[in-house]
Each structure stands twice: as C-alpha cells, then as structure tokens.
Write a protein that holds these residues in place. Structure first.
Motif, mmCIF file in Angstrom:
data_model
loop_
_atom_site.group_PDB
_atom_site.id
_atom_site.type_symbol
_atom_site.label_atom_id
_atom_site.label_comp_id
_atom_site.label_asym_id
_atom_site.label_seq_id
_atom_site.Cartn_x
_atom_site.Cartn_y
_atom_site.Cartn_z
ATOM 1 N N THR A 89 19.782 14.325 -27.643
ATOM 2 C CA THR A 89 18.508 14.571 -27.646
ATOM 3 C C THR A 89 17.925 14.834 -29.012
ATOM 4 O O THR A 89 16.855 14.245 -29.241
ATOM 5 C CB THR A 89 17.977 15.630 -26.477
ATOM 6 N N SER A 90 18.588 15.440 -29.746
ATOM 7 C CA SER A 90 18.330 15.798 -31.080
ATOM 8 C C SER A 90 18.182 14.395 -31.940
ATOM 9 O O SER A 90 17.467 14.001 -32.882
ATOM 10 C CB SER A 90 19.178 16.656 -32.036
ATOM 11 N N LEU A 91 19.453 13.469 -31.637
ATOM 12 C CA LEU A 91 19.436 12.239 -32.310
ATOM 13 C C LEU A 91 18.043 11.410 -31.982
ATOM 14 O O LEU A 91 17.350 10.834 -32.995
ATOM 15 C CB LEU A 91 20.678 11.447 -32.051
ATOM 16 N N ILE A 92 17.741 11.422 -30.846
ATOM 17 C CA ILE A 92 16.342 10.556 -30.266
ATOM 18 C C ILE A 92 15.397 11.174 -30.938
ATOM 19 O O ILE A 92 14.400 10.270 -31.490
ATOM 20 C CB ILE A 92 16.405 10.778 -28.682
ATOM 21 N N LYS A 312 19.303 24.517 -29.861
ATOM 22 C CA LYS A 312 18.885 23.253 -29.377
ATOM 23 C C LYS A 312 17.381 23.271 -29.512
ATOM 24 O O LYS A 312 16.555 23.945 -28.830
ATOM 25 C CB LYS A 312 19.135 23.469 -27.747
ATOM 26 N N MET A 313 16.723 22.742 -30.585
ATOM 27 C CA MET A 313 15.452 22.795 -31.089
ATOM 28 C C MET A 313 14.999 21.272 -31.611
ATOM 29 O O MET A 313 15.117 20.739 -32.596
ATOM 30 C CB MET A 313 15.417 23.719 -32.284
ATOM 31 N N ASP A 314 14.823 20.463 -30.543
ATOM 32 C CA ASP A 314 14.323 19.156 -30.568
ATOM 33 C C ASP A 314 12.860 19.167 -31.676
ATOM 34 O O ASP A 314 12.709 18.187 -32.546
ATOM 35 C CB ASP A 314 14.048 18.241 -29.630
ATOM 36 N N ALA A 317 14.095 21.608 -35.289
ATOM 37 C CA ALA A 317 15.251 20.796 -35.915
ATOM 38 C C ALA A 317 15.356 19.374 -36.060
ATOM 39 O O ALA A 317 16.326 19.139 -36.426
ATOM 40 C CB ALA A 317 16.329 21.522 -35.231
ATOM 41 N N ALA A 318 14.636 18.699 -35.432
ATOM 42 C CA ALA A 318 14.561 17.067 -35.205
ATOM 43 C C ALA A 318 13.204 16.368 -35.837
ATOM 44 O O ALA A 318 13.252 16.049 -36.922
ATOM 45 C CB ALA A 318 15.042 16.693 -33.923
ATOM 46 N N ILE A 319 12.198 16.645 -35.166
ATOM 47 C CA ILE A 319 11.008 15.888 -35.438
ATOM 48 C C ILE A 319 10.362 16.420 -36.437
ATOM 49 O O ILE A 319 10.155 15.893 -37.524
ATOM 50 C CB ILE A 319 9.978 16.271 -34.324
ATOM 51 N N TYR A 320 10.537 17.565 -36.471
ATOM 52 C CA TYR A 320 9.769 18.572 -37.648
ATOM 53 C C TYR A 320 10.527 18.288 -39.214
ATOM 54 O O TYR A 320 9.704 17.836 -39.930
ATOM 55 C CB TYR A 320 9.581 19.953 -37.373
ATOM 56 N N LEU A 343 21.127 10.866 -44.202
ATOM 57 C CA LEU A 343 21.312 12.158 -44.454
ATOM 58 C C LEU A 343 20.306 13.081 -43.616
ATOM 59 O O LEU A 343 20.886 14.352 -43.269
ATOM 60 C CB LEU A 343 21.311 12.464 -45.809
ATOM 61 N N ILE A 344 19.209 12.814 -43.294
ATOM 62 C CA ILE A 344 18.089 13.497 -42.630
ATOM 63 C C ILE A 344 18.587 13.562 -40.996
ATOM 64 O O ILE A 344 18.607 14.709 -40.541
ATOM 65 C CB ILE A 344 16.588 12.918 -42.680
ATOM 66 N N ILE A 345 19.182 12.378 -40.675
ATOM 67 C CA ILE A 345 19.598 12.237 -39.418
ATOM 68 C C ILE A 345 20.806 13.328 -39.246
ATOM 69 O O ILE A 345 20.975 14.104 -38.188
ATOM 70 C CB ILE A 345 20.001 10.987 -38.843
ATOM 71 N N LEU A 346 21.837 13.210 -39.956
ATOM 72 C CA LEU A 346 22.843 14.166 -40.020
ATOM 73 C C LEU A 346 22.584 15.609 -40.045
ATOM 74 O O LEU A 346 23.195 16.358 -39.168
ATOM 75 C CB LEU A 346 23.620 13.894 -41.312
ATOM 76 N N VAL A 347 21.636 16.019 -40.979
ATOM 77 C CA VAL A 347 21.214 17.351 -41.259
ATOM 78 C C VAL A 347 20.677 17.721 -39.777
ATOM 79 O O VAL A 347 20.871 19.015 -39.565
ATOM 80 C CB VAL A 347 20.222 17.455 -42.345
ATOM 81 N N SER A 348 19.617 16.955 -39.440
ATOM 82 C CA SER A 348 19.152 17.372 -38.043
ATOM 83 C C SER A 348 20.009 17.395 -36.824
ATOM 84 O O SER A 348 19.677 18.455 -35.924
ATOM 85 C CB SER A 348 18.014 16.250 -37.672
ATOM 86 N N VAL A 349 20.855 16.425 -36.828
ATOM 87 C CA VAL A 349 21.714 16.587 -35.560
ATOM 88 C C VAL A 349 22.880 17.911 -35.523
ATOM 89 O O VAL A 349 23.055 18.854 -34.677
ATOM 90 C CB VAL A 349 22.654 15.148 -35.109
ATOM 91 N N LEU A 350 23.417 18.157 -36.879
ATOM 92 C CA LEU A 350 24.440 18.982 -36.994
ATOM 93 C C LEU A 350 23.673 20.263 -37.258
ATOM 94 O O LEU A 350 23.950 21.515 -36.943
ATOM 95 C CB LEU A 350 25.280 18.709 -38.285
#
Length: 458
Positions: A89-92, A312-314, A317-320, A343-350
C-alpha cells in the motif's frame, strides 16, 4: 473533539493575521522583529516537543507490538503478511504522489533560487542504506559547531530508522526469552501508556504551535510565496482522496469485502484521526474499528494496529514526502533525475517505518530531503501548512492501519465477516456499553456473552 477542530482552524486564521502583521512591520528572515521572532519561537518550540517524544515512542510501541505476537497463532506468517501489505500500500501511495507532483507541479513558478549554503544534490542510495545500521543503542549522534563569537555549541540528533532497528531487535529478543522477559515487557507496555498520555497533552496545545508555524512562514516568506503552498495542499489532498476513496475500497472489493461496509466501518477512526492529527492518539479507536467494525481477531489486532500506528503511514510516509520532495525541488529550481524518483520510492516504502504516530510527516520530510540532498530549508517552509495537510494525512493513515489487518485476516480465514457486514448507525458504531472482546486461544475473538454461551453448550 469538535471544539479542538475549531481551535485549530482559529489558530490558522490567527497565525495568518499575526504573520501578515509582522511582515507589514518590517519582519523578514534576515531582519526579524519582535512579533516575528515570537512566532518563530512558538513554532520551533512546539516541533521540539514533538521530536522529544519520537525516540521513546518508537522504541516502546514497537517492543509492545512485537510482544503481542505471543498471543497469536501462526504469528510469523501473520507478521510477514502484515508487513508485506504495509509495503504494497505504501508503494501504491508513493507512486500516486509522484504522478501528482509531476502533473500538478505545485512548486513551479516561485522564482526562488537555492539557499546560499546549498552545494547541490549530495544524496545517495548507499548513504540511506548505511543509515539503517545503528551507531549506538539509541541511534543518537552529536555534533559541535563554533559560533561567530568563538563559543561552542553541541546539538544531538537521532536516526529514527536506527531506533526502529534497535527496537525490533529488542522486541524479538524479549519474545524469544518468554517468561524471563515478562517484567521488561510489562514495563514497556506501561511506559507506552505514559508516553501516549504525554503525547496527548502535546497534541492538545497544537493550536499554539499552529499559530507560531503559520505566522512565522507568512512573516518570513510573504503572501505571494505562501500562495504556492495552496497548490501544494491541493495536490496532497487529491492524493489522499485517491487512496482513501479509490485504492482502499478497491482492495477491500478484491478481497470480497463490501465497499459500503468499508466506508461505514472506517469512519470513526478517520474522523478521530483527522481532528487529533495523531495516529497514536487515535490508536484506541483504530483498534476498536479493526476489531468491532471490521471483525479482525483481537489477538492479531493488538499486534498489527499498534505496529501500524508507528510504521504504516500512507499519508505521512508515502504521498506526502513524494509530493513534498518534488515541491521543494521545483520551488528552488532544482532538477530531479529518474534515479531521484526511484530513491523517493525506496525511502517511502522502507522509511515509512521511521514515522512515529505524531511527527510522521516531519520525520519523513526531513529523511526524504536529506537522502535526496535537497535543501532542508524546505522543511521550515512546508511546516507552515503542516497543520492543514496533517489532518488529512492522519485520517488516511489510521484507515490504512485498520484495513491492512482486515485484508490479512480475510486471506487467512480468521476474519469475523458477520461483524464486518453488520448494520451500523451513527454514534452506536463504537458504543462503550458494547460487550468487551475476549481473545480465543486460536487468536479469534468473541464477546463475553458468546464465550459463556459456548461454554454452557459444551
């Protein structure tokens, strides 16, 4: 809670008025006056209070969550699936954020240049991965700087990802020790309660911090620059709406669950998270939503929901961070390469594990900008509108924290679908006089009356 929401809105208006007043009386970032300095101190002091709670919050929340695995059958598989769905869900969400940042371009057209001390992008993949390795028990680091008058000052900072790694290791070790670790686990659970109470006090004074943050931003950057932040806020809320109203319902539908029941079931947690702006503060309501409205077994919910409240912070930690990083780059006229987006994707998911229930947006923004090597001056700028976006971010966060355990429970065949599909109405959704849930030996749940009835039949 309604009064608290009004207080936040009033604080935004008051901060705006005071900021414009300070600006009109000559305040700038280079030539501060008394009013502008007061607003800056109010805002920075509130952020300092929030940051002070991050380390103990992450440590004790994660340790307590892992300890709850002892109450769940097939704990390892449930934990693995929970973390996997957190990542999915974070990746999406982060992909949605990147697309919106590219399409809406909220930071373009400001005419601003990078700060004088900016030396170009210096972030790297290896720096981020190496940052996961703890340098000491609390992930703390200290630096000493010399002032213009020859005085020396020492500042202490922490790496939340390192704190998370440490807390997971300690939690797993305590779980393996069994009875020997029971006093420590009881202490951890008690400390978590104490920290949550202190955090709630900090949340209650959020209107004061809001006045300082929005007022300082207006006073320092001016109204024209603040106008670009409106586009940023709009982009964030579009992304949050897509996740909350499209992605989450579709995930429920794909698992054979009613979309209507999803909306009616998640509402108490969403409105509490929206007003309180704290996943930790909303934790009791989120867990009750997962157990009573969605039908997640209590033994599993007591692990998954608290863990989600810190990792767990979509929204935060993901959109924002995705939109925020692109906004800062656009604001200062800095180009991003395709590797930066990866790198944004990696940082957001991990890095979603670096969020802490009440300062998730601030932590993730700092982590993302520093990893990409973008100017950290963007943190202070975006903090001005953080109270506005934080309401929506936290609302989406807590809904995801209740939904993921529901999806995993459905996959594992332990979801109480009668509860999920039960009729709901208004204030009775989380009635206090509802019979308390009790955990079955197999991780299932039932009311006290149900357990008593089953016993009498046996």
């Amino acid at each position: 809670m309604t009064n608290f929401g009004v207080q936040i809105l009033a604080a935004l208006v008051l901060g705006l008025i005071l900021g414009l007043t300070a600006r009109s009386t000559g305040h700038t970032a280079d030539t501060p006056n008394g009013l502008g300095t007061t607003l800056e101190v109010l805002g920075s002091s509130y952020i300092s209070l929030l940051r002070a709670a991050v380390v103990p919050l992450v440590f004790f929340a994660v340790v307590a969550s892992i300890a709850n695995l002892a109450k769940v059958t097939n704990a390892a598989r449930l934990a693995a699936k929970t973390l996997l769905w957190f990542a999915i869900t974070s990746l999406i969400a982060v992909v949605i954020g990147i697309i919106l940042g590219a399409v809406m371009q909220p930071g373009v057209g400001t005419g601003q240049t990078a700060p004088p001390d900016y030396e170009g992008k210096t972030g790297s993949w290896w720096a981020f991965l190496q940052g996961l390795i703890p340098s000491n028990f609390l992930g703390l680091s200290a630096s000493t700087t010399a002032g213009e008058d020859g005085s020396m000052s020492t500042s202490v900072s922490f790496n939340v990802l390192q704190v998370l790694v440490i807390s997971i290791a300690v939690g797993v070790a305590a779980l393996k020790l069994g009875e020997k670790a029971k006093p420590f686990l009881d202490f951890s659970a008690s400390m978590l309660e104490v920290i949550q109470k202190v955090l709630w006090w900090i949340i209650r004074i959020a209107p004061i911090g809001t006045v300082g943050l929005i007022g300082n931003a207006v006073a320092s950057y001016g109204w024209d620059t603040m106008g670009t932040l409106a586009k940023f806020v709009a982009a964030i809320y579009v992304g949050l709406a897509i996740v909350l109203l499209v992605v989450y319902p579709l995930l429920a539908k794909f698992h054979g669950l009613s979309i209507r029941q999803y909306f009616t079931g998640m509402w108490p947690a969403f409105q509490m998270g929206f007003v309180s702006r704290s996943s930790i503060g909303t934790l009791p309501v989120t867990q009750r939503v997962a157990e009573r409205n969605f039908g997640v077994p209590r033994g599993y919910a007591s692990f998954a929901v608290p863990l989600g409240a810190t990792t767990k912070m979509d929204g935060c930690a993901a959109i924002y961070p995705a939109i925020a990083a692109m906004f800062v780059a656009q604001f200062f006229g800095i180009d991003l390469a395709w590797s930066d987006y990866l790198l944004i994707i990696l940082v957001s998911v991990l890095g979603s594990a670096a969020t802490a229930g009440t300062t998730g947006g601030v932590v993730m923004l700092t982590l993302t900008l520093s990893t990409l090597g973008l100017p950290l001056a963007g943190v202070g700028l975006l903090l001005a509108v953080d109270p506005i976006v934080d309401m929506g971010r936290t609302g989406v966060n807590v809904v995801g924290q209740a939904l993921v355990p529901t999806l995993v429970s459905k996959q594992e065949g332990i979801l109480d679908e009668d509860k999920y599909n039960a009729s709901r109405s208004g204030s009775n959704l989380l009635a206090d006089d509802e019979a308390p849930l009790e955990t079955n030996d197999d991780g299932g749940a039932g009311t006290g009356a149900e357990r008593e009835s089953e016993s009498s039949r046996a």
